[in-house]
Motif scaffolding. Sequence first.
Motif, PDB file in Angstrom:
ATOM      1  N   GLU A  90       0.831  -1.213   0.000  1.00  0.00           N
ATOM      2  CA  GLU A  90       0.000   0.000   0.000  1.00  0.00           C
ATOM      3  C   GLU A  90       0.867   1.264   0.000  1.00  0.00           C
ATOM      4  O   GLU A  90       0.520   2.261  -0.644  1.00  0.00           O
ATOM      5  N   ALA A  91       2.010   1.220   0.682  1.00  0.00           N
ATOM      6  CA  ALA A  91       2.890   2.393   0.727  1.00  0.00           C
ATOM      7  C   ALA A  91       3.389   2.767  -0.668  1.00  0.00           C
ATOM      8  O   ALA A  91       3.528   3.952  -0.986  1.00  0.00           O
ATOM      9  N   PHE A  92       3.630   1.776  -1.534  1.00  0.00           N
ATOM     10  CA  PHE A  92       4.172   2.057  -2.864  1.00  0.00           C
ATOM     11  C   PHE A  92       3.112   2.191  -3.946  1.00  0.00           C
ATOM     12  O   PHE A  92       3.361   2.838  -4.962  1.00  0.00           O
ATOM     13  N   THR A  93       1.944   1.593  -3.735  1.00  0.00           N
ATOM     14  CA  THR A  93       0.928   1.617  -4.794  1.00  0.00           C
ATOM     15  C   THR A  93      -0.300   2.430  -4.423  1.00  0.00           C
ATOM     16  O   THR A  93      -1.060   2.820  -5.302  1.00  0.00           O
ATOM     17  N   GLY A  94      -0.515   2.650  -3.135  1.00  0.00           N
ATOM     18  CA  GLY A  94      -1.730   3.325  -2.695  1.00  0.00           C
ATOM     19  C   GLY A  94      -2.958   2.421  -2.776  1.00  0.00           C
ATOM     20  O   GLY A  94      -4.082   2.876  -2.599  1.00  0.00           O
ATOM     21  N   LYS A  95      -2.738   1.135  -3.026  1.00  0.00           N
ATOM     22  CA  LYS A  95      -3.849   0.187  -3.197  1.00  0.00           C
ATOM     23  C   LYS A  95      -3.724  -0.960  -2.205  1.00  0.00           C
ATOM     24  O   LYS A  95      -2.639  -1.269  -1.732  1.00  0.00           O
ATOM     25  N   ASN A  96      -4.873  -1.589  -1.938  1.00  0.00           N
ATOM     26  CA  ASN A  96      -4.907  -2.815  -1.145  1.00  0.00           C
ATOM     27  C   ASN A  96      -4.991  -4.006  -2.081  1.00  0.00           C
ATOM     28  O   ASN A  96      -5.611  -3.922  -3.140  1.00  0.00           O
ATOM     29  N   VAL A  97      -4.390  -5.114  -1.689  1.00  0.00           N
ATOM     30  CA  VAL A  97      -4.488  -6.345  -2.468  1.00  0.00           C
ATOM     31  C   VAL A  97      -5.704  -7.106  -1.972  1.00  0.00           C
ATOM     32  O   VAL A  97      -5.846  -7.336  -0.766  1.00  0.00           O
ATOM     33  N   GLN A  98      -6.567  -7.478  -2.900  1.00  0.00           N
ATOM     34  CA  GLN A  98      -7.737  -8.279  -2.556  1.00  0.00           C
ATOM     35  C   GLN A  98      -7.361  -9.753  -2.598  1.00  0.00           C
ATOM     36  O   GLN A  98      -6.880 -10.237  -3.616  1.00  0.00           O
ATOM     37  N   SER A  99      -7.585 -10.452  -1.499  1.00  0.00           N
ATOM     38  CA  SER A  99      -7.322 -11.888  -1.461  1.00  0.00           C
ATOM     39  C   SER A  99      -8.497 -12.612  -2.099  1.00  0.00           C
ATOM     40  O   SER A  99      -9.649 -12.217  -1.912  1.00  0.00           O
ATOM     41  N   PRO A 100      -8.222 -13.685  -2.844  1.00  0.00           N
ATOM     42  CA  PRO A 100      -9.314 -14.437  -3.446  1.00  0.00           C
ATOM     43  C   PRO A 100     -10.189 -15.067  -2.361  1.00  0.00           C
ATOM     44  O   PRO A 100      -9.687 -15.500  -1.326  1.00  0.00           O
ATOM     45  N   THR A 101     -11.492 -15.101  -2.612  1.00  0.00           N
ATOM     46  CA  THR A 101     -12.400 -15.680  -1.626  1.00  0.00           C
ATOM     47  C   THR A 101     -12.560 -17.181  -1.827  1.00  0.00           C
ATOM     48  O   THR A 101     -12.699 -17.929  -0.880  1.00  0.00           O
ATOM     49  N   GLU A 102     -12.547 -17.623  -3.058  1.00  0.00           N
ATOM     50  CA  GLU A 102     -12.664 -19.048  -3.369  1.00  0.00           C
ATOM     51  C   GLU A 102     -11.261 -19.632  -3.546  1.00  0.00           C
ATOM     52  O   GLU A 102     -10.562 -19.278  -4.477  1.00  0.00           O
ATOM     53  N   VAL A 103     -10.874 -20.509  -2.637  1.00  0.00           N
ATOM     54  CA  VAL A 103      -9.544 -21.091  -2.674  1.00  0.00           C
ATOM     55  C   VAL A 103      -9.663 -22.609  -2.627  1.00  0.00           C
ATOM     56  O   VAL A 103     -10.430 -23.153  -1.836  1.00  0.00           O
ATOM     57  N   GLN A 104      -8.901 -23.265  -3.475  1.00  0.00           N
ATOM     58  CA  GLN A 104      -8.839 -24.727  -3.464  1.00  0.00           C
ATOM     59  C   GLN A 104      -7.678 -25.140  -2.557  1.00  0.00           C
ATOM     60  O   GLN A 104      -6.532 -24.786  -2.819  1.00  0.00           O
ATOM     61  N   PHE A 105      -7.999 -25.865  -1.504  1.00  0.00           N
ATOM     62  CA  PHE A 105      -6.970 -26.343  -0.588  1.00  0.00           C
ATOM     63  C   PHE A 105      -6.770 -27.833  -0.809  1.00  0.00           C
ATOM     64  O   PHE A 105      -7.704 -28.615  -0.704  1.00  0.00           O
ATOM     65  N   GLN A 106      -5.558 -28.212  -1.143  1.00  0.00           N
ATOM     66  CA  GLN A 106      -5.205 -29.612  -1.352  1.00  0.00           C
ATOM     67  C   GLN A 106      -4.638 -30.164  -0.052  1.00  0.00           C
ATOM     68  O   GLN A 106      -3.529 -29.803   0.348  1.00  0.00           O
ATOM     69  N   LYS A 107      -5.413 -31.016   0.604  1.00  0.00           N
ATOM     70  CA  LYS A 107      -4.975 -31.599   1.863  1.00  0.00           C
ATOM     71  C   LYS A 107      -3.822 -32.570   1.611  1.00  0.00           C
ATOM     72  O   LYS A 107      -3.895 -33.404   0.718  1.00  0.00           O
ATOM     73  N   PRO A 108      -2.726 -32.452   2.390  1.00  0.00           N
ATOM     74  CA  PRO A 108      -1.607 -33.389   2.235  1.00  0.00           C
ATOM     75  C   PRO A 108      -2.052 -34.817   2.576  1.00  0.00           C
ATOM     76  O   PRO A 108      -3.035 -35.011   3.285  1.00  0.00           O
ATOM     77  N   SER A 109      -1.296 -35.799   2.113  1.00  0.00           N
ATOM     78  CA  SER A 109      -1.642 -37.198   2.366  1.00  0.00           C
ATOM     79  C   SER A 109      -1.478 -37.576   3.835  1.00  0.00           C
ATOM     80  O   SER A 109      -2.064 -38.543   4.291  1.00  0.00           O
ATOM     81  N   SER A 110      -0.675 -36.805   4.577  1.00  0.00           N
ATOM     82  CA  SER A 110      -0.492 -37.068   6.005  1.00  0.00           C
ATOM     83  C   SER A 110       0.045 -35.806   6.680  1.00  0.00           C
ATOM     84  O   SER A 110       0.497 -34.874   6.000  1.00  0.00           O
ATOM     85  N   TYR A 111       0.016 -35.829   7.979  1.00  0.00           N
ATOM     86  CA  TYR A 111       0.565 -34.720   8.754  1.00  0.00           C
ATOM     87  C   TYR A 111       2.037 -34.494   8.411  1.00  0.00           C
ATOM     88  O   TYR A 111       2.454 -33.368   8.136  1.00  0.00           O
ATOM     89  N   ILE A 112       2.827 -35.567   8.405  1.00  0.00           N
ATOM     90  CA  ILE A 112       4.267 -35.435   8.138  1.00  0.00           C
ATOM     91  C   ILE A 112       4.512 -34.947   6.714  1.00  0.00           C
ATOM     92  O   ILE A 112       5.408 -34.127   6.478  1.00  0.00           O
ATOM     93  N   GLU A 113       3.724 -35.406   5.755  1.00  0.00           N
ATOM     94  CA  GLU A 113       3.856 -34.888   4.391  1.00  0.00           C
ATOM     95  C   GLU A 113       3.548 -33.389   4.374  1.00  0.00           C
ATOM     96  O   GLU A 113       4.188 -32.621   3.650  1.00  0.00           O
ATOM     97  N   GLY A 114       2.579 -32.972   5.176  1.00  0.00           N
ATOM     98  CA  GLY A 114       2.267 -31.545   5.294  1.00  0.00           C
ATOM     99  C   GLY A 114       3.416 -30.756   5.890  1.00  0.00           C
ATOM    100  O   GLY A 114       3.733 -29.652   5.439  1.00  0.00           O
ATOM    101  N   VAL A 115       4.064 -31.317   6.890  1.00  0.00           N
ATOM    102  CA  VAL A 115       5.217 -30.652   7.509  1.00  0.00           C
ATOM    103  C   VAL A 115       6.357 -30.538   6.495  1.00  0.00           C
ATOM    104  O   VAL A 115       7.005 -29.481   6.397  1.00  0.00           O
ATOM    105  N   LYS A 116       6.587 -31.598   5.734  1.00  0.00           N
ATOM    106  CA  LYS A 116       7.629 -31.544   4.697  1.00  0.00           C
ATOM    107  C   LYS A 116       7.307 -30.462   3.672  1.00  0.00           C
ATOM    108  O   LYS A 116       8.188 -29.685   3.266  1.00  0.00           O
ATOM    109  N   LYS A 117       6.045 -30.421   3.252  1.00  0.00           N
ATOM    110  CA  LYS A 117       5.615 -29.393   2.290  1.00  0.00           C
ATOM    111  C   LYS A 117       5.824 -27.994   2.869  1.00  0.00           C
ATOM    112  O   LYS A 117       6.285 -27.081   2.185  1.00  0.00           O
TER     113      LYS A 117
END
Length: 166
Positions: A83-110
């Motif tokens: 905002e300091a450099f552009t004077g604008k806010n970035v709009q975050s997407p509302t619809e997001v596809q979340f790919q769940k990892p195959s396991s907790y440890i795979e998620g930690v590695k990711k």
Amino acid sequence: MYYCPNRSAYVPLYYRPASPVASYKSLDEALKLIEQAIKGEREDELFYDYLIAEAPTQEDKEIIVSIRDDEIKHNRMFRMIYEAFTGKNVQSPTEVQFQKPSSYIEGVKKALLGELKAVENYRNIRAGLPNRYYRDMVFEILTDELKHASKYNLILNLDLRRKVYS
């Protein structure tokens, strides 16, 4: 020797004043990378919620919560810089596809690899910012990302230890 017009004299190269615009990255490049980081906020939030819910121990949960809280702070800082450099806010997407990892440890590695990738991107952001105030902010974010990678390594080591000693 280098001729320094400000001093009207020749000075050794190591005394040459740094150019205030000298950088190998541009502000436009930095702003694009900041925008991408901000737009990934919702997916990151879902990812951290998943890791916290799946964490097998309270210690793991606390580590991931501390990382998540830092990431929320980073997002605020990036929004402020953008905002300091552009004077604008970035709009975050509302619809997001979340790919769940195959396991907790795979998620930690990711997550660990994601932190290291973020370091590479944030170095480029830092290099493209024109003044020290904002570069120092990104330096704080960069060092937090390295700290996060170490914490994810700790989680992986704790998991290995649980498997070996159980």
